[in-house]
Structures are given as structure tokens and as C-alpha cells.
Design an enzyme around this catalytic site. Sequence first.
Site, PDB file in Angstrom:
ATOM      1  N   GLY A  61       0.809  -1.229   0.121  1.00 21.55           N
ATOM      2  CA  GLY A  61      -0.013  -0.070   0.023  1.00 21.55           C
ATOM      3  C   GLY A  61       0.918   1.355  -0.023  1.00 21.55           C
ATOM      4  O   GLY A  61       2.157   1.225   0.232  1.00 21.55           O
ATOM      5  N   CYS A 113       5.190  -6.057   1.759  1.00 21.32           N
ATOM      6  CA  CYS A 113       5.669  -4.854   1.775  1.00 21.32           C
ATOM      7  C   CYS A 113       4.914  -3.994   2.735  1.00 21.32           C
ATOM      8  O   CYS A 113       5.311  -4.195   3.907  1.00 21.32           O
ATOM      9  CB  CYS A 113       5.114  -4.436   0.249  1.00 21.32           C
ATOM     10  SG  CYS A 113       6.065  -2.599  -0.096  1.00 21.32           S
ATOM     11  N   TYR A 114       3.788  -3.106   2.516  1.00 23.10           N
ATOM     12  CA  TYR A 114       3.264  -2.439   3.495  1.00 23.10           C
ATOM     13  C   TYR A 114       2.735  -3.422   4.527  1.00 23.10           C
ATOM     14  O   TYR A 114       2.762  -3.167   5.623  1.00 23.10           O
ATOM     15  CB  TYR A 114       1.850  -1.737   3.058  1.00 23.10           C
ATOM     16  CG  TYR A 114       1.408  -0.727   4.226  1.00 23.10           C
ATOM     17  CD1 TYR A 114       1.892   0.588   4.466  1.00 23.10           C
ATOM     18  CD2 TYR A 114       0.223  -1.180   4.827  1.00 23.10           C
ATOM     19  CE1 TYR A 114       1.354   1.299   5.524  1.00 23.10           C
ATOM     20  CE2 TYR A 114      -0.266  -0.435   5.877  1.00 23.10           C
ATOM     21  CZ  TYR A 114       0.308   0.835   6.426  1.00 23.10           C
ATOM     22  OH  TYR A 114      -0.312   1.354   7.065  1.00 23.10           O
ATOM     23  N   HIS A 167       7.609  -7.968  -3.505  1.00 19.23           N
ATOM     24  CA  HIS A 167       6.427  -8.311  -4.170  1.00 19.23           C
ATOM     25  C   HIS A 167       6.696  -9.590  -4.746  1.00 19.23           C
ATOM     26  O   HIS A 167       6.795  -9.570  -5.912  1.00 19.23           O
ATOM     27  CB  HIS A 167       5.916  -7.258  -4.751  1.00 19.23           C
ATOM     28  CG  HIS A 167       5.546  -5.975  -4.130  1.00 19.23           C
ATOM     29  ND1 HIS A 167       4.311  -5.730  -3.895  1.00 19.23           N
ATOM     30  CD2 HIS A 167       6.185  -4.947  -3.797  1.00 19.23           C
ATOM     31  CE1 HIS A 167       4.069  -4.669  -3.314  1.00 19.23           C
ATOM     32  NE2 HIS A 167       5.258  -3.989  -3.213  1.00 19.23           N
ATOM     33  N   GLU A 195       3.965 -11.429  -5.736  1.00 21.97           N
ATOM     34  CA  GLU A 195       2.831 -11.548  -6.633  1.00 21.97           C
ATOM     35  C   GLU A 195       3.046 -11.019  -8.122  1.00 21.97           C
ATOM     36  O   GLU A 195       2.289 -11.427  -9.069  1.00 21.97           O
ATOM     37  CB  GLU A 195       1.539 -10.741  -6.069  1.00 21.97           C
ATOM     38  CG  GLU A 195       1.567  -9.159  -5.970  1.00 21.97           C
ATOM     39  CD  GLU A 195       2.241  -8.666  -4.978  1.00 21.97           C
ATOM     40  OE1 GLU A 195       3.120  -9.206  -4.441  1.00 21.97           O
ATOM     41  OE2 GLU A 195       1.935  -7.658  -4.439  1.00 21.97           O
ATOM     42  N   ASP A 222     -18.172 -12.604 -21.651  1.00 23.62           N
ATOM     43  CA  ASP A 222     -18.944 -12.662 -20.266  1.00 23.62           C
ATOM     44  C   ASP A 222     -20.165 -12.992 -20.433  1.00 23.62           C
ATOM     45  O   ASP A 222     -20.616 -13.671 -19.669  1.00 23.62           O
ATOM     46  CB  ASP A 222     -18.732 -11.448 -19.545  1.00 23.62           C
ATOM     47  CG  ASP A 222     -16.984 -11.063 -19.546  1.00 23.62           C
ATOM     48  OD1 ASP A 222     -16.317 -11.918 -19.667  1.00 23.62           O
ATOM     49  OD2 ASP A 222     -16.640  -9.879 -19.428  1.00 23.62           O
ATOM     50  N   LYS A 233     -11.386 -12.508 -15.560  1.00 22.10           N
ATOM     51  CA  LYS A 233     -11.814 -12.637 -16.908  1.00 22.10           C
ATOM     52  C   LYS A 233     -11.143 -14.193 -17.520  1.00 22.10           C
ATOM     53  O   LYS A 233     -11.688 -14.886 -18.171  1.00 22.10           O
ATOM     54  CB  LYS A 233     -10.847 -11.757 -17.876  1.00 22.10           C
ATOM     55  CG  LYS A 233     -11.342 -11.720 -19.090  1.00 22.10           C
ATOM     56  CD  LYS A 233     -12.332 -10.723 -19.492  1.00 22.10           C
ATOM     57  CE  LYS A 233     -12.698 -11.081 -20.891  1.00 22.10           C
ATOM     58  NZ  LYS A 233     -14.023 -10.067 -20.891  1.00 22.10           N
TER      59      LYS A 233
END
Length: 518
Positions: free
Chosen positions: A57, A84-85, A174, A176, A232, A374
Site C-alpha cells: 500500500g 511490503c506495507y 512483491h 505477486e 462474459d 476474466k
Amino acid sequence: MTTDHDKILIVDFGSQVTQLIARRVREEGVYCEIVPFTKATEAFAETRPKGVILSGGPESVTTEASPRTPQVVFDSGVPVFGICYGQQTMAAQLGGEVEGGHHAEFGRAEIEILAECALFKGVWHVGEHYPVWMSHGDRVTKLPDGFTTVAISKNAPFAAVADEARKFYAVQFHPEVAHTPHGALLIRNFVRDIAGCSGDWTMGAYREESIAKIREQVGTERVICGLSGGVDSAVAAVLIHEAIGDQLTCVFVDHGLLRQGEAEEVVRLFRDHYNIPLVHVQAQEMFLSALEGVSDPEVKRKTIGRLFIDVFETESKKIGGAAFLAQGTLYPDVIESVSFTGGPSVTIKSHHNVGGLPERMNMKLVEPLRELFKDEVRVLGRELGLPDGFVGRHPFPGPGLAIRCPGTITTEKLDALRKADAIYLEEIRKAGLYDTIWQAFAVILPVKTVGVMGDGRTYDHVCALRAVTSVDGMTADFYPFDMAFLGRVATRIINEVKGINRVTYDITSKPPGTIEWE
Ligand code: XMP
């Protein structure tokens, strides 16, 4: 629907990449939800997760009133992974110290593994160095009791820390993002081994559970579903049809802003292939006359949105009233991200297919894809037997070609745009690039330029080509075609499409651009 599955809760502190944490978790077959830190206490009680991940963040824990993790998360005994944060709130809340400023590390960094850690099992080995992606200003300077340092980097003495007894783990980098090459494996270790999630959240299971849930929600009532021609709404429709059969009526509105051959393809797929009741509304005249002379993008979007609702109301009455409206709303549309700008986040564009329905329609919503990203919808589509070519289609916006025709919309411009777009996509397919590119389309500009063809002067419109790579449309990079390809497409468009005499290529990424031009 997901009550029987193991869950991970992701507490969002406003990082730009929180969604990527969720994607990595789901790639492991584990269901997860993102919740803003402001609502984390309630969400923790409701979801009863097997593990919690704290996101990065923009704030600094050293400032007063900066966000914190609900204490119950640390007291409950579930494994926690701070990123991180998230690492900094963990340190600050559990008795460590964090120092602000002057320690910035942005971009690629290298860490050295100091000790074994359950997070690194089978991935990172003691004494080795590995690349990671850092993006932080503050850093932890003193660890809380019980923690040990398991990895360091040049600027982060506590690049990765662990309290194995409490199953608390925290990293400054990070994991991710793709720039931390082994990051996904660390997340896998956390959700599968450390938190003990079984990885049974598959699209096959999702399909079964969705069907049961739709049946329960809808009962014997009627449902109408708007098809946009996109993936979708098609997946939502097929899933709902599987659940309730002919209680579902699909409505496909041809607003005159569709691409070449699009209407025929949708009708063929639904009416002929799936045998799903389909009303094909020819509303070209209605939409195009309402849009006549309109050049403001927001007015275009709102006009189209309003007319869609009108058409639905009419069609719903015709079938004797439907109690439910089905929509292909996806998870990124419903995640309530944290905004630190002080107020509600700025509306960049009004997406007409997102959000509640006008009160007057008095219909309830069926949104079976609300929990999916998606790419998960594509997997579900294949699971439901939708043809590969359809499932892999690039996204196409609800307002259609209206927002690819900046300035006023005319049938001449739309015709030229359709042809140019079809040529461009045909060449992309021929070059084998369709699946590599996330979205590609042509735009017709409200600018005329002079050209020379044969012996004559031309004065025609400019066509811009757009192609981007992206994960979810939230950020995007322009696609680096080779010049020979672009030259080939330009030549074909100028030779074959009346009304266009110049072609340009859009090299803007998102941000700062958006994918569509309006
Ligand atoms: P932007 O232009 O905001 O687009 O970068 C991101 C993605 O969303 C699509 N898009 C829409 N889709 N209704 C839709 O169904 C809309 O109003 C709409 N506006 C943009 C766009 O095509 C891209 O994939």
C-alpha cells in the site's frame, strides 16, 4: 456458493497490484476474496479464512492514523503473510519498529537466503541469491519477538522474516508480480502448505455450485439476459441456461454499433448451436438517431446505457415479465479498492453494464460471474463447451463502435470502421498473433487528411490501430508489431476501405492512456 471451500482473505491496503495476489492464490485452486482494510474485521469473521495475506500500500506506518490490520487476525491463530506495507503493519503491530524514508528500493533487487523457511520450501535455498521486485520507501528496522530474518537485500535488512511457531511470514518485496520470478511458488507454499488449503476450487466445481445457486435464487421465475457478443455475457447465459433451461430468454440488441459479422455469429451460436431462446432486437435506428450529432464520450455512453435499459424493459414486458436480469459482471468490477485520494475515486468512464439497475426496472440481478476474473471466465466457458474461438475472443465494450468513433457518429464512418477493423483482425489472425494480443481494434478519427491515390487527390479520414497486451485490462502495454506487419495492414486498409486514406498506430500504454479511445 464457496462456503465449502477453503478460503484465503486478502486485506487490501491500496496497492496497485493487490488483484495480482488474488490471481496467484486462485491459480493454486484456492478461493480468495479481497477486502479493504476498513472492512477487514467483518470480512474475517464472515469468511473464516484459513490464511490471511496483507497487501502492499502507498501509506507509511510511521504516520499517524495510517491503516492497520485488525488485531483479531493476529490473535486468531491463522497463518498470516504480509507483503511490503503488510510486512510493515505486522512489524509495527507485533512490537517491532519501522523507519520512514531514505530507504527506497524500486524495481529489481537481489535477496540472499539466510535460513530455511516454510515459505521457501522447494524453491529457495540457503546461501543462494534470487531476483525479486521491490517497491518501498520505509523499511522494518527491528523485528517483533519470535521473528527471525530469513532473507536480506542491500537496502532491506529484513527482506523476508518469519515466525514459524505462529506461522507469520512477511516479505518486503512483491511475490505477486511477474518480476519476482519465483513469487508465485512462495504464494503457493503459503496457501497450500502453510495455510493448508486443499486446492479444490476448480471451474468444474464452480459450474456445479453456480447451477445449484442459480436454481435456488431464481425458483420458477423468468430471467432475461442481455448478450453483448462478448465472452462474459455468453458464458453467463450458457451457465444460466444449464441451470434453468427455457426460463431464460436471451436478448441481443443490435444497436448498429457492432463489428462486421458479429450479430450473425451470436445468433448462430445461441439459436442454432445452443438452442437457447433468443430475441434479436433490431434497434439500429433507435440508437443511431439518438446518437446523431453527439460527440461527447460520456453523453454517448449514457445515451447507449439508457436505451439499453429501455429495450430491456420492452422485451421483458413482451415475454410476460421477467423477475430477474442476468449480467456478466466480473470480480474486478465489484472489488471495492481502497482509495487514498480522500474521496470516491474519479470516474474515468461510465461503463454501462456495471452497477445496479435503475429502480424503475424493478428487477433483481443474477450475476453468476461476480466472483471470477476474466481468464477464469474463459476456463468456465470451455468447461461449458463454448467453442474455443468464441471463448478466446478479445473483449468488446458494451457501447461498441460508438467509442471507437471519436466525434460524431455517422453510418459512413461506422461502415469504414467496420471494414478497417475486419482487415486488421484478419491480418492479426493470419500472423498468428490473435491470442498473444489481449485486445486489438481500429478507431476512425474525426480528422481528414490529404492523400494521393493514382493521379487523384484524396481527402479522407484517418484510421488509428490499437493493440495491447494486458492481464486484466486494468493496465496495458501497446503491442510491438514489426513495421512490415503494420505496413501490410495500412496498405490493405487504404486500398480496400473507402473513406480512409491514412493509418497510424497507437503507441500509448495504460496508464497514462486507456485502452479504448473514449
Ligand atoms: P479502458 O478503455 O477503460 O478499457 O482502458 C478497459 C477494458 O474495458 C473495456 N470497456 C468496456 N467494456 N462496457 C464494457 O463492457 C464499457 O462501457 C466499456 N468501456 C471499456 C475495454 O474494451 C477494455 O477491454
